[in-house]
Design a protein around this motif. Structure first.
Motif, PDB file in Angstrom:
ATOM      1  N   THR A 774       1.171  -1.296  -0.116  1.00 47.50           N
ATOM      2  CA  THR A 774      -0.279  -0.150  -0.078  1.00 47.50           C
ATOM      3  C   THR A 774       0.716   1.314  -0.026  1.00 47.50           C
ATOM      4  O   THR A 774       0.538   2.183  -0.836  1.00 47.50           O
ATOM      5  CB  THR A 774      -0.817  -0.226   1.440  1.00 47.50           C
ATOM      6  N   GLN A 775       2.015   0.858   0.353  1.00 49.45           N
ATOM      7  CA  GLN A 775       2.793   2.135   0.917  1.00 49.45           C
ATOM      8  C   GLN A 775       3.336   2.345  -0.493  1.00 49.45           C
ATOM      9  O   GLN A 775       3.894   4.082  -1.054  1.00 49.45           O
ATOM     10  CB  GLN A 775       3.640   1.981   1.954  1.00 49.45           C
ATOM     11  N   ALA A 776       4.442   1.608  -0.697  1.00 53.38           N
ATOM     12  CA  ALA A 776       5.489   1.786  -2.600  1.00 53.38           C
ATOM     13  C   ALA A 776       3.782   1.761  -3.807  1.00 53.38           C
ATOM     14  O   ALA A 776       4.469   2.771  -4.184  1.00 53.38           O
ATOM     15  CB  ALA A 776       5.344   0.530  -2.645  1.00 53.38           C
ATOM     16  N   HIS A 777       2.745   1.600  -3.672  1.00 54.60           N
ATOM     17  CA  HIS A 777       2.067   2.001  -4.191  1.00 54.60           C
ATOM     18  C   HIS A 777       1.713   3.835  -4.163  1.00 54.60           C
ATOM     19  O   HIS A 777       1.400   4.853  -5.339  1.00 54.60           O
ATOM     20  CB  HIS A 777       0.232   1.589  -4.150  1.00 54.60           C
ATOM     21  N   ARG A 778       1.203   4.531  -2.937  1.00 59.27           N
ATOM     22  CA  ARG A 778       0.989   5.579  -2.728  1.00 59.27           C
ATOM     23  C   ARG A 778       2.519   6.409  -3.432  1.00 59.27           C
ATOM     24  O   ARG A 778       2.154   7.424  -4.104  1.00 59.27           O
ATOM     25  CB  ARG A 778       0.670   5.518  -1.409  1.00 59.27           C
ATOM     26  N   ILE A 779       3.399   5.961  -2.658  1.00 58.46           N
ATOM     27  CA  ILE A 779       4.033   7.356  -2.981  1.00 58.46           C
ATOM     28  C   ILE A 779       4.769   6.287  -4.765  1.00 58.46           C
ATOM     29  O   ILE A 779       4.925   7.861  -5.318  1.00 58.46           O
ATOM     30  CB  ILE A 779       5.518   6.738  -2.516  1.00 58.46           C
ATOM     31  N   ALA A 780       4.223   5.653  -5.454  1.00 57.99           N
ATOM     32  CA  ALA A 780       4.454   5.398  -6.658  1.00 57.99           C
ATOM     33  C   ALA A 780       3.796   5.995  -7.759  1.00 57.99           C
ATOM     34  O   ALA A 780       3.956   7.256  -8.902  1.00 57.99           O
ATOM     35  CB  ALA A 780       4.867   3.868  -7.299  1.00 57.99           C
ATOM     36  N   GLY A 781       2.840   6.767  -7.059  1.00 59.90           N
ATOM     37  CA  GLY A 781       2.105   7.544  -7.810  1.00 59.90           C
ATOM     38  C   GLY A 781       2.168   9.112  -7.454  1.00 59.90           C
ATOM     39  O   GLY A 781       1.991   9.601  -8.433  1.00 59.90           O
ATOM     40  N   SER A 782       2.765   9.431  -6.591  1.00 61.30           N
ATOM     41  CA  SER A 782       3.086  10.485  -6.215  1.00 61.30           C
ATOM     42  C   SER A 782       4.712  10.751  -7.215  1.00 61.30           C
ATOM     43  O   SER A 782       4.963  11.623  -7.805  1.00 61.30           O
ATOM     44  CB  SER A 782       3.737  11.073  -5.083  1.00 61.30           C
ATOM     45  N   LEU A 788       9.408  11.029 -12.004  1.00 64.74           N
ATOM     46  CA  LEU A 788       9.865   9.883 -11.733  1.00 64.74           C
ATOM     47  C   LEU A 788       9.996   9.050 -11.893  1.00 64.74           C
ATOM     48  O   LEU A 788      10.085   8.050 -11.182  1.00 64.74           O
ATOM     49  CB  LEU A 788      10.882  10.328 -10.300  1.00 64.74           C
ATOM     50  N   PRO A 789      10.499   8.378 -13.046  1.00 67.52           N
ATOM     51  CA  PRO A 789      10.214   6.697 -13.552  1.00 67.52           C
ATOM     52  C   PRO A 789      11.013   6.292 -13.064  1.00 67.52           C
ATOM     53  O   PRO A 789      10.746   5.207 -12.541  1.00 67.52           O
ATOM     54  CB  PRO A 789      10.572   7.095 -15.380  1.00 67.52           C
ATOM     55  N   GLU A 790      11.891   6.553 -12.871  1.00 66.47           N
ATOM     56  CA  GLU A 790      13.143   5.575 -12.491  1.00 66.47           C
ATOM     57  C   GLU A 790      12.674   5.040 -10.954  1.00 66.47           C
ATOM     58  O   GLU A 790      12.489   3.628 -10.813  1.00 66.47           O
ATOM     59  CB  GLU A 790      14.777   5.365 -12.078  1.00 66.47           C
ATOM     60  N   LEU A 791      12.505   5.831  -9.830  1.00 67.57           N
ATOM     61  CA  LEU A 791      11.945   5.527  -8.320  1.00 67.57           C
ATOM     62  C   LEU A 791      10.787   4.969  -9.202  1.00 67.57           C
ATOM     63  O   LEU A 791      10.335   4.089  -7.754  1.00 67.57           O
ATOM     64  CB  LEU A 791      12.017   6.915  -7.634  1.00 67.57           C
ATOM     65  N   ARG A 792       9.755   5.651  -9.260  1.00 70.42           N
ATOM     66  CA  ARG A 792       8.005   4.949  -9.794  1.00 70.42           C
ATOM     67  C   ARG A 792       8.233   3.580  -9.998  1.00 70.42           C
ATOM     68  O   ARG A 792       7.656   3.066  -9.950  1.00 70.42           O
ATOM     69  CB  ARG A 792       7.712   5.717 -11.010  1.00 70.42           C
TER      70      ARG A 792
END
Length: 831
Positions: A774-782, A788-792
């Protein structure tokens, strides 16, 4: 055989019945009995004549002999009484003539009896009267005798005829029986011949079977109900390693059944002997394991059949060593799994690369768009247009690769609209005329026959096909001519077939290359110093598009003279639409849309809200799907922007709930806002009730275009997916949207969230937990919002591993996430 026995028995029965009838008729024709009856009849008349003669003599004599007279009368009287009472004359008395004469004679006797029985003197006086009466009755007596004789004569004739008929029937029956016996004898001879032949064939078949079983590649083992081996062919010797001499008489289970299956085998044999239940016998082939003389356990394919013999039931087992087959199947499964894994890897690679390439590419194109709004020189404007052209070409190549993947997966959907073919051809000619002129060539188009302008077809696919075909002709033709000719012909069910021919005077196509011209990555010149560029995908995609519309592309070419490409596909003719004025866009009308923004990420909500409110739209926020359902039930919105992955209730469930209810926004357009742009997922969103899909990161133009497309008085009823929105959003656009003073605190907050997330992971939080996903999905949206494609990508990789609860994959994803954050952190705060 029964077909002959039954008729023979019936024939014998008929002959017996007929013989009985003959015997009976012969008995009836017994001459003594018949003569006695007829003699009695004749004697009646004789007795009457003698009585009449006595009367005549008595009249002539002086002293008649009345005693003799009375005796003659009594004899005659006795004869008549016999005829009246005897049973042998019962049938005769039924004859009318005889009965009438008998009654007349009886009356005469009754009248004469008093005189006959009177005194002698009285009798003497009555003689004349008696004589007269006697003469009067004489014809009746005669008739009585004659009618009786006639009756018995006729009866005798009848009996003789009946006997004759019976004898004839008996003769026929005997003849038939003799014929039947003759046929039966012949049939028995034939059967005997067949039995001899069949016995010979059976012996030969047995010999052939022995040869077949002896030379069979499959093991053939025959056993009795006790499991003792009765036959063990050569293949069984080779497969199991036992000689037939050693195997015969041995227990089957103890010889070839592995120890771990032996108890089950023995239980099955016992059940077969006790109850006759057959679980394997006659059930076809089954796969089991067997053991060789060396102790090696190996897989076999087994089939068992039963047969009955004079000694009892026997069981024939056919066994095949399938060790190599099992190994081949295992290798095939492994190859299939590898192929499927490779296909999935290819799909994932295409999806990831399309995301990663589109991110900087869309950012580049977006910045070029922003740069166009600034004051530029003519040279700078030309450079920007050139860069935009190159960027769009690169974007087209990416789309081509994805289109190939979708077509090969059977997920390429057509979007038919009302279109003007002539306008499409004119636009293509206008857009490529400059390139043709640069090569010293002319580009022209026209119709052959009556024009067919307005049709219902997939405009995007047709335009793509023609751009590839005409573009190739323009690219390869130097100082020549390219002609585009359109023609329509009749087709079935009221449709038309549109044929577009593209003819050029270029160098032509090499005959060896012509069969492969529509293959992927096939180019006319693959050398490094070729004069024209291209990936070799254009014609392959054009062919796929044509086939998806039910059409085809063919080519004819003569080296040195040119080529002709014929594109044909069915279209539905329509009437030209009524001319209408140009509808102003939502912003020009001053229309302000009431929008519900459903997003769990606070940063994403802020960015989207600022983009929308900057254009004058009204925005209501919901932090999860449950809040969205409750708000949409009470308020009618012009548009709902729905994130997909959210806590409490996800976007898909929220959409289904809104559509299923009767709330104020049950029919409002709902657009999925997601970072997942794969066609399969987008199709699932549309099935849930969404109208469109807008991919992250959000862009100002993308949002405004979406609002313009959806701002209709009546929401569309679930249209097919529109084009995917632009991906990238560069910092300069965010600064213009939310302001530089507001953007930096958002970036700092995002950085703090990322740092806290990494610390939690490093402090022992379960990487494969749902909370991590859940946290990874939320931050990936930001990360997607900030471009920021690599981080996403690193966050999404961790999210997928956590969702699948694959701890090893999650651990493997942690280091790339740290590296991506180390590379990304300085970008967020360049000062």
């Amino acid at each position: 055989m029964g077909a002959f026995v039954l008729p023979a028995l019936l024939g014998l029965a008929a002959i017996a019945v007929l013989a009985l009838n003959v015997s009976r008729d012969i008995t009836r024709l017994n001459s003594a009995s018949s003569d006695n009856i007829q003699w009695n009849l004749s004697q009646t008349e004789v007795e009457f004549l003698q009585f009449n003669l006595e009367l005549s003599q008595a009249q002539l004599e002086q002293s008649p002999d009345f005693r003799s007279l009375r005796r003659r009368f009594d004899v005659f009287f006795s004869r008549i009484r016999t005829l009246q009472q005897a049973s042998i004359y019962s049938e005769l008395r039924q004859v009318p003539e005889f009965a009438a004469n008998l009654a007349t004679v009886d009356a005469y006797l009754k009248a004469v009896v008093p005189d006959i029985d009177s005194e002698t003197s009285a009798l003497q006086e009555a003689l004349p009267i008696l004589k007269a009466q006697s003469e009067a009755i004489r014809p009746d007596v005669r008739s009585l005798s004659v009618s009786g004789l006639n009756y018995f004569a006729e009866e005798s004739d009848f009996r003789r005829n009946a006997l004759s008929g019976t004898l004839k029937q008996l003769a026929v029956a005997i003849a038939v029986l003799v014929a039947a016996l003759t046929v039966l004898a012949c049939y028995l001879a034939v059967l005997n011949t067949q039995n001899v032949r069949r016995r010979t064939q059976a012996i030969e078949a047995s010999e052939r079977m022995n040869i077949v079983t002896g030379t069979s590649l499959d093991a053939v083992i025959v056993a009795d109900t006790q499991g003792r081996i009765m036959d063990f062919n050569a293949a069984a010797e080779q497969i199991f390693g036992f000689s037939a001499k050693d195997a015969l008489g041995c227990d089957l289970g103890g010889l070839i059944v592995p120890e771990h299956l032996r108890s089950a085998h023995q239980a099955g044999m016992a059940r077969l002997r006790e109850t006759g239940e057959k679980r394997v016998v006659g059930r076809g082939r089954v796969k089991l394991e067997a053991v060789r003389a060396s102790g090696e356990v190996f897989p076999v394919e087994l089939a068992i059949q039963s047969a009955q013999t004079r000694e009892g039931d026997i069981y024939i087992a056919f066994l095949r060593d399938i060790s190599s087959q099992v190994q081949a199947e295992a290798e095939l499964v492994l190859a299939r799994d590898r192929a499927m894994a490779g296909e999935k890897a290819k799909t994932d690679f295409l999806a990831t690369m399309s995301h990663e390439i589109r991110t900087p590419l869309n950012g580049l194109l977006g910045n070029l768009t922003l740069l166009e709004d600034t004051r530029l020189s003519a040279r700078q404007s030309r450079y920007i247009r050139n860069m935009q052209t190159s960027g769009k070409l690169l974007m087209s190549h990416i789309s081509d690769v994805l289109d190939i993947t979708k077509f090969d997966a059977g997920k390429l959907h057509l979007r038919r609209v009302d279109m003007n073919i002539s306008d499409v051809l004119k636009d293509i000619v206008d857009s490529l005329s400059g390139a043709a002129a640069g090569n010293g060539s002319t580009l022209e188009w026209g119709w052959t026959g009556a024009p067919l302008n307005w049709v219902h077809a997939d405009q995007d696919r047709i335009q793509h096909i023609l751009m590839n075909v005409v573009g190739n002709a323009v690219k390869f033709t130097k100082n020549g001519r390219i002609s585009i000719t359109a023609q329509s012909t009749a087709a079935a069910e009221g449709k038309r077939t549109l044929c577009i021919s593209v003819q050029d005077t270029g160098p032509g196509i090499d005959p060896d290359l012509l069969p492969h011209i529509f293959d992927d990555f096939a180019t006319g010149d693959s050398s490094y110093d070729r004069e024209v560029g291209g990936t070799g995908l254009g014609l392959g995609i054009a062919q796929r598009f044509a086939k998806s519309m039910g059409g085809d592309i063919t080519v004819e070419s003569t080296p040195g003279e040119g080529s002709v490409f014929d594109v044909s596909f069915p279209v539905q003719p329509i009437a030209p639409p009524e001319q209408q004025g140009t509808a102003p866009d939502a912003q020009a009308d001053g229309k302000r849309a009431n929008i519900l923004l459903v997003e769990d990420n606070e940063i994403n909500r802020y960015v989207a809200r600022e983009m929308l409110t900057a254009q004058g739209h009204f925005v209501t926020e919901a932090h999860n799907g449950q809040q969205a359902v409750e708000i949409a039930a009470d308020t009618a919105f012009d548009l709902i922007l729905m994130d997909i992955s959210m806590p409490v209730m996800d976007g898909r469930s929220a959409t289904r709930a809104i559509r299923a209810g009767n709330g104020a926004s049950a029919r409002a357009p709902i657009v999925a806002v997601t970072a997942n742009a794969m066609a399969e997922e987008q199709e699932a969103f549309l099935k849930d009730g969404m109208n469109d899909v807008l991919t992250k990161p959000l862009t100002r133009d993308g949002l405004l275009q979406l609002i313009a497309d959806q701002s209709s008085p009546v929401p569309p009823a679930l249209p097919e997916p529109a084009r995917a929105a632009q991906w990238s959003q560069q910092r300069i656009e965010l600064e213009e949207t939310v302001g530089a003073e507001t953007l930096q605190p958002l970036l700092d907050r995002f950085a703090a969230e990322m740092e806290d997330f990494l610390k939690v992971l490093e402090n022992g939080q379960d990487l494969a937990a749902n909370e991590t996903a859940t946290q990874a999905h939320r931050i990936a949206g930001s990360a997607a919002t900030f471009g920021l494609p690599e981080l996403r990508s690193a966050l999404i990789r961790l999210e997928k591993a956590a969702l699948s609860q694959d701890r090893q994959a999650a651990n493997d994803a942690l280091n790339p996430l740290r590296d991506a954050w180390v590379a990304t952190r300085p970008v967020l705060n360049p000062t």
